[in-house]
Structures are given as structure tokens and as C-alpha cells.
Design a protein around this motif. Structure first.
Motif, PDB file in Angstrom:
ATOM      1  N   ALA A  29      37.161  32.136  17.555  1.00  0.00           N
ATOM      2  CA  ALA A  29      36.022  31.232  17.661  1.00  0.00           C
ATOM      3  C   ALA A  29      36.448  29.797  17.403  1.00  0.00           C
ATOM      4  CB  ALA A  29      34.928  31.645  16.687  1.00  0.00           C
ATOM      5  N   TYR A  30      37.460  29.635  16.578  1.00  0.00           N
ATOM      6  CA  TYR A  30      38.004  28.305  16.311  1.00  0.00           C
ATOM      7  C   TYR A  30      39.468  28.450  15.933  1.00  0.00           C
ATOM      8  CZ  TYR A  30      39.083  23.834  14.202  1.00  0.00           C
ATOM      9  OH  TYR A  30      39.679  22.644  13.915  1.00  0.00           O
ATOM     10  N   ASN A  31      40.299  27.601  16.530  1.00  0.00           N
ATOM     11  CA  ASN A  31      41.721  27.548  16.204  1.00  0.00           C
ATOM     12  C   ASN A  31      42.110  26.075  16.237  1.00  0.00           C
ATOM     13  OD1 ASN A  31      44.602  27.271  16.791  1.00  0.00           O
ATOM     14  ND2 ASN A  31      44.623  29.506  16.941  1.00  0.00           N
ATOM     15  N   ALA A  32      42.487  25.530  15.091  1.00  0.00           N
ATOM     16  CA  ALA A  32      42.798  24.102  14.989  1.00  0.00           C
ATOM     17  C   ALA A  32      43.889  23.685  15.973  1.00  0.00           C
ATOM     18  CB  ALA A  32      43.204  23.748  13.563  1.00  0.00           C
ATOM     19  N   ASP A  33      44.880  24.541  16.201  1.00  0.00           N
ATOM     20  CA  ASP A  33      45.963  24.204  17.131  1.00  0.00           C
ATOM     21  C   ASP A  33      45.456  24.104  18.573  1.00  0.00           C
ATOM     22  OD1 ASP A  33      47.789  24.068  15.073  1.00  0.00           O
ATOM     23  OD2 ASP A  33      48.665  26.055  15.460  1.00  0.00           O
ATOM     24  N   THR A  34      44.544  24.981  18.964  1.00  0.00           N
ATOM     25  CA  THR A  34      43.971  24.937  20.317  1.00  0.00           C
ATOM     26  C   THR A  34      43.224  23.631  20.526  1.00  0.00           C
ATOM     27  OG1 THR A  34      43.763  27.342  20.362  1.00  0.00           O
ATOM     28  CG2 THR A  34      42.404  26.105  21.927  1.00  0.00           C
ATOM     29  N   PHE A  35      42.439  23.242  19.539  1.00  0.00           N
ATOM     30  CA  PHE A  35      41.689  21.994  19.627  1.00  0.00           C
ATOM     31  C   PHE A  35      42.636  20.799  19.605  1.00  0.00           C
ATOM     32  CE2 PHE A  35      38.244  24.766  19.166  1.00  0.00           C
ATOM     33  CZ  PHE A  35      37.045  24.090  19.315  1.00  0.00           C
ATOM     34  N   GLY A  39      43.756  17.175  21.976  1.00  0.00           N
ATOM     35  CA  GLY A  39      43.480  15.875  21.361  1.00  0.00           C
ATOM     36  C   GLY A  39      42.203  15.856  20.551  1.00  0.00           C
ATOM     37  N   ILE A  40      41.700  17.029  20.191  1.00  0.00           N
ATOM     38  CA  ILE A  40      40.459  17.145  19.435  1.00  0.00           C
ATOM     39  C   ILE A  40      40.827  17.413  17.988  1.00  0.00           C
ATOM     40  CG2 ILE A  40      38.284  18.400  19.199  1.00  0.00           C
ATOM     41  CD1 ILE A  40      38.684  19.201  22.206  1.00  0.00           C
ATOM     42  N   GLU A  41      40.637  16.408  17.153  1.00  0.00           N
ATOM     43  CA  GLU A  41      41.076  16.485  15.760  1.00  0.00           C
ATOM     44  C   GLU A  41      39.889  16.326  14.815  1.00  0.00           C
ATOM     45  OE1 GLU A  41      44.270  16.937  14.822  1.00  0.00           O
ATOM     46  OE2 GLU A  41      45.266  16.670  16.757  1.00  0.00           O
ATOM     47  N   TYR A  42      39.334  17.424  14.373  1.00  0.00           N
ATOM     48  CA  TYR A  42      38.268  17.388  13.379  1.00  0.00           C
ATOM     49  C   TYR A  42      38.670  18.271  12.205  1.00  0.00           C
ATOM     50  CZ  TYR A  42      35.370  15.386  17.042  1.00  0.00           C
ATOM     51  OH  TYR A  42      34.868  14.581  18.030  1.00  0.00           O
TER      52      TYR A  42
END
Length: 184
Positions: A29-35, A39-42
Motif C-alpha cells: 500500500a505504501y513503499n517509500a522507495d517506490t515513491f 521524486g515523491i518525498e513525504y
């Protein structure tokens, strides 16, 4: 790519890859590396979950800077119409409305950056909504736009006699009268 442009800068639909077999399904549902690869850094710091019945309309909400929130919204069960309105002064899409059906079945998510008013209506008998926020809730920063603002002309897909709206949301100002501090 799991991210789909909406035509409004920063507002993205995320479609995770779902792996299904005879046992059921699995997806991230969420993977920081995928985001991050996009270029999506939250840095998400708060998770919220709500349960609502058919006809409930929640919104349109936001928090003022410096407590503004980016949200990553998904539905665990049921179906909603998720709505985001660009309220960033100077944005070429200021006042533009984007809506999408999110459901436990389609597993789509909506990434709503700071500077948007957000709300949803429940289209199924019941819906469980879950969203991540990159800033903690701050009551003094609460803001909103009237869900029925005629200038926005949002079709919530709920007959008016079936709409269930909080007293607070019924009293929000139209966008033209809304006080906020967002710039593009």
C-alpha cells in the motif's frame, strides 16, 4: 508506472501492483522507495481511519500552513468518491475539482498534496477509509470549503435527500470566501 497524472500539479493517483492467487491478494500500500523513485518525498507521521455509512459527505477540509497536510487516501472496504480541490493561490488550476472512485476492490489511492481541500462521499452501504498524513492534526489550523459551493459544482453522486453532512461542514464558506494561506 504506478502513478497517474490528474492534470493538476502534484495531485496523483497511485495504483499499486496487486498480486492475486487462490489464497487472496497482496500489495504494498505504501513503499517509500517506490515513491522516492518518482521524486515523491513525504514523511508520513499520522494514520487516520474512518468508517461511514451510505450518503455521508465529509469535507471539504484542509489545515493551514505551517500545519498543512499531504494525504495518501485509500479505501479498505466499500466505495467512496474522493474529491480534491486546488486552493493554491496562483495555481493555473485554482478552484479545479478532481474526483475519483476509490474502493476496497480497485485499491487505487489518491495522493493529495498540501494546498488542496479534501473530502469524500460514501457510495456503498458502508466504507472504511484510511489515509496517511505528513503533518499531525492541529485543531487551530482547521479550515474548510463548503461541499455544496455552486462555483465548484461537485457531483457527490448522492441524492440531496440522502446526504448526511455534519453541522460543521454545512457551515463552511464557499471557496470565494475561504481564508487560507496556500500559494502555488
Amino acid at each position: 508506472m504506478p502513478f497517474i497524472e490528474t492534470g493538476i500539479s502534484g495531485l496523483l493517483v497511485f495504483e499499486p501492483k496487486v498480486f492475486e492467487d487462490s489464497r487472496g491478494y497482496f500489495f504494498e500500500a505504501y513503499n517509500a522507495d517506490t515513491f522516492s523513485a518518482q521524486g515523491i518525498e513525504y514523511r508520513f507521521v499520522q494514520d487516520n481511519q474512518s468508517s461511514s455509512s451510505y450518503g455521508v459527505i465529509r469535507g471539504l477540509h484542509f489545515q493551514l500552513l505551517p500545519h498543512a497536510q499531504t494525504k495518501l487516501v485509500r479505501v479498505l472496504s466499500g466505495t467512496i468518491l474522493d474529491v480534491a480541490v486546488d486552493i493554491r493561490t496562483g495555481s493555473p488550476t485554482y478552484g479545479k475539482v478532481f474526483s475519483i472512485e476509490l474502493s476496497g476492490e480497485n485499491k487505487k489511492q489518491l495522493l493529495i498534496p498540501q494546498g488542496f481541500a479534501h473530502g469524500f462521499s460514501v457510495l456503498s452501504e458502508r466504507a472504511e477509509v484510511f489515509y496517511k498524513c505528513d503533518s499531525l492534526y492541529n485543531k487551530e489550523s482547521d479550515g474548510g470549503v463548503f461541499y455544496g459551493d455552486p462555483a465548484l459544482n461537485i457531483d457527490w453522486k448522492i441524492p440531496s435527500d440522502k446526504a448526511i453532512v455534519s453541522e460543521k461542514d454545512q457551515k463552511q464558506p464557499n471557496l470565494a470566501d475561504c481564508k487560507h494561506n496556500f500559494t502555488f
